[in-house]
Design a protein around this motif. Structure first.
Motif, PDB file in Angstrom:
ATOM      1  N   UNK A 149       0.989  -1.346  -0.133  1.00 31.58           N
ATOM      2  CA  UNK A 149       0.247  -0.075  -0.165  1.00 31.58           C
ATOM      3  C   UNK A 149       0.722   1.374  -0.200  1.00 31.58           C
ATOM      4  N   UNK A 150       2.300   1.275   1.067  1.00 26.35           N
ATOM      5  CA  UNK A 150       2.926   2.673   0.452  1.00 26.35           C
ATOM      6  C   UNK A 150       3.625   2.313   0.090  1.00 26.35           C
ATOM      7  N   UNK A 151       4.389   1.136  -0.896  1.00 26.34           N
ATOM      8  CA  UNK A 151       4.404   1.757  -2.566  1.00 26.34           C
ATOM      9  C   UNK A 151       3.472   2.315  -3.741  1.00 26.34           C
ATOM     10  N   UNK A 152       2.096   1.475  -3.253  1.00 25.88           N
ATOM     11  CA  UNK A 152       1.603   1.853  -4.433  1.00 25.88           C
ATOM     12  C   UNK A 152       1.429   3.631  -4.314  1.00 25.88           C
ATOM     13  N   UNK A 153       0.993   3.933  -3.115  1.00 28.20           N
ATOM     14  CA  UNK A 153       1.058   5.566  -2.826  1.00 28.20           C
ATOM     15  C   UNK A 153       2.091   5.869  -3.189  1.00 28.20           C
ATOM     16  N   UNK A 154       2.851   5.825  -2.681  1.00 26.06           N
ATOM     17  CA  UNK A 154       4.140   6.055  -3.477  1.00 26.06           C
ATOM     18  C   UNK A 154       4.527   6.652  -4.938  1.00 26.06           C
ATOM     19  N   UNK A 155       3.856   5.664  -5.354  1.00 23.71           N
ATOM     20  CA  UNK A 155       3.794   5.917  -6.821  1.00 23.71           C
ATOM     21  C   UNK A 155       2.558   6.429  -7.932  1.00 23.71           C
ATOM     22  N   UNK A 156       1.929   6.368  -6.984  1.00 21.48           N
ATOM     23  CA  UNK A 156       0.372   7.145  -8.021  1.00 21.48           C
ATOM     24  C   UNK A 156       1.481   8.559  -7.312  1.00 21.48           C
ATOM     25  N   UNK A 157       1.932   8.786  -5.795  1.00 21.76           N
ATOM     26  CA  UNK A 157       2.250  10.379  -6.249  1.00 21.76           C
ATOM     27  C   UNK A 157       3.742  10.841  -7.197  1.00 21.76           C
ATOM     28  N   UNK A 158       4.426  10.271  -7.572  1.00 19.52           N
ATOM     29  CA  UNK A 158       5.258  10.279  -8.184  1.00 19.52           C
ATOM     30  C   UNK A 158       4.280  10.034  -9.687  1.00 19.52           C
ATOM     31  N   UNK A 159       4.246   9.107 -10.175  1.00 21.72           N
ATOM     32  CA  UNK A 159       3.046   9.879 -11.248  1.00 21.72           C
ATOM     33  C   UNK A 159       2.588  10.746 -11.678  1.00 21.72           C
ATOM     34  N   UNK A 160       1.451  11.831 -10.136  1.00 25.95           N
ATOM     35  CA  UNK A 160       1.364  13.228 -10.062  1.00 25.95           C
ATOM     36  C   UNK A 160       2.067  13.724 -10.895  1.00 25.95           C
ATOM     37  N   UNK A 161       2.900  13.648 -10.131  1.00 28.70           N
ATOM     38  CA  UNK A 161       3.851  15.021  -9.943  1.00 28.70           C
ATOM     39  C   UNK A 161       4.872  14.636 -10.756  1.00 28.70           C
ATOM     40  N   UNK A 162       4.583  13.698 -11.976  1.00 32.70           N
ATOM     41  CA  UNK A 162       5.193  13.541 -13.144  1.00 32.70           C
ATOM     42  C   UNK A 162       5.191  14.222 -14.435  1.00 32.70           C
ATOM     43  N   UNK A 163       3.404  13.607 -14.234  1.00 36.93           N
ATOM     44  CA  UNK A 163       2.057  14.388 -14.666  1.00 36.93           C
ATOM     45  C   UNK A 163       2.425  16.271 -14.889  1.00 36.93           C
ATOM     46  N   UNK A 164       2.447  16.559 -13.113  1.00 33.08           N
ATOM     47  CA  UNK A 164       2.363  17.849 -13.117  1.00 33.08           C
ATOM     48  C   UNK A 164       3.485  18.723 -13.556  1.00 33.08           C
ATOM     49  N   UNK A 165       4.265  18.416 -13.643  1.00 34.71           N
ATOM     50  CA  UNK A 165       5.201  18.946 -13.982  1.00 34.71           C
ATOM     51  C   UNK A 165       6.409  18.649 -15.127  1.00 34.71           C
ATOM     52  N   UNK A 166       6.159  17.615 -16.193  1.00 35.61           N
ATOM     53  CA  UNK A 166       6.504  17.640 -17.033  1.00 35.61           C
ATOM     54  C   UNK A 166       5.676  16.712 -18.396  1.00 35.61           C
ATOM     55  N   UNK A 167       4.257  16.112 -18.128  1.00 38.20           N
ATOM     56  CA  UNK A 167       3.353  15.626 -19.048  1.00 38.20           C
ATOM     57  C   UNK A 167       2.804  16.551 -19.949  1.00 38.20           C
ATOM     58  N   UNK A 168       1.942  17.953 -18.316  1.00 37.46           N
ATOM     59  CA  UNK A 168       0.976  18.505 -19.189  1.00 37.46           C
ATOM     60  C   UNK A 168       1.651  20.055 -19.451  1.00 37.46           C
ATOM     61  N   UNK A 169       2.978  19.894 -19.428  1.00 36.76           N
ATOM     62  CA  UNK A 169       2.884  20.838 -20.072  1.00 36.76           C
ATOM     63  C   UNK A 169       4.251  20.490 -21.091  1.00 36.76           C
ATOM     64  N   UNK A 170       4.482  19.568 -21.242  1.00 31.18           N
ATOM     65  CA  UNK A 170       5.845  19.360 -22.539  1.00 31.18           C
ATOM     66  C   UNK A 170       5.796  17.895 -23.322  1.00 31.18           C
TER      67      UNK A 170
END
Length: 224
Positions: A149-170
């Motif tokens: 559960x902790x690993x999945x939460x960390x993955x979700x946060x990582x993907x969300x940050x990746x989307x916010x700062x890299x995917x959406x703008x670029x």
């Protein structure tokens, strides 16, 4: 007219303590400990049982355990079953178990809780405290569930940050992929934490059933 003196007078004074109020009992016993030891054993034992209860009420758990163990031992040696209508063996085994739990001595507390359930397998308060002890004992497969559960939460946060700062703008064309990655992470996290929570409760109830089943053959053998 006969005036009481010495230990007998102290016993009379003890009886006057209103409702055996805990701090009054503590003060009385500790102030007169040497003289109280001269009382007939039955009276002395009764006073020490009240003193032990007062120690527990005052949260002096380490001292309470010492007193409770002495009272339990003497109840066996001297065949003392009740004090003022209370089963002293079960009462002080139960109170010492709780005191050990509050002191963080969970293994010792667990052993006493098992003993209590072994003697009274359907007593609600004993079952409740055995459950509380068992909740602290997590098998490896339950720990893996919480780790997942902790690993999945960390993955979700990582993907969300990746989307916010890299995917959406670029890289907007990756949004759908990121969306599904987040969904998978969330589902895996929910599944893992559910497995951990329900797995823990399953473990607790399974251990309780095992203890109760183990008790039944012994009881049947004793009755024969």
């Amino acid at each position: 007219m006969r005036f009481l003196s010495g230990p007998e007078a102290l016993l009379n004074e003890f009886e006057l303590i209103a409702d055996k109020e805990s701090f009054a009992v503590l003060h009385f016993y500790e102030r007169n400990k040497a003289e109280l030891a001269l009382l007939p054993f039955a009276d002395y034992y009764r006073l020490r049982s009240y003193y032990a209860n007062a120690l527990f009420a005052a949260q002096a758990y380490a001292q309470h355990i010492e007193e409770a163990d002495w009272l339990i031992e003497q109840s066996i040696i001297s065949d003392i079953r009740q004090v003022d209508g209370r089963d002293v063996y079960l009462h002080f085994l139960f109170s010492a178990m709780r005191a050990l739990f509050y002191l963080g001595q969970y293994e010792a507390s667990f052993k006493r809780a098992k003993a209590l359930v072994g003697m009274r397998p359907h007593e609600p308060k004993y079952l409740l405290w055995l459950r509380r002890n068992l909740m602290l004992w997590r098998p490896s497969w339950v720990r893996w569930g919480f780790a997942g559960a902790i690993l999945s939460l960390a993955s979700w946060l990582g993907v969300s940050l990746f989307s916010l700062f890299l995917v959406d703008p670029f890289f907007p064309y990756l949004r759908e992929l990121v969306f599904w990655l987040r969904q998978v992470s969330a589902i895996m996290g929910a599944a893992s934490i559910s497995f951990g929570i329900f797995g823990r409760y399953y473990y607790v109830e399974r251990e309780l059933r095992k203890l109760i089943r183990a008790r039944r053959p012994k009881k049947a053998a004793q009755e024969q």
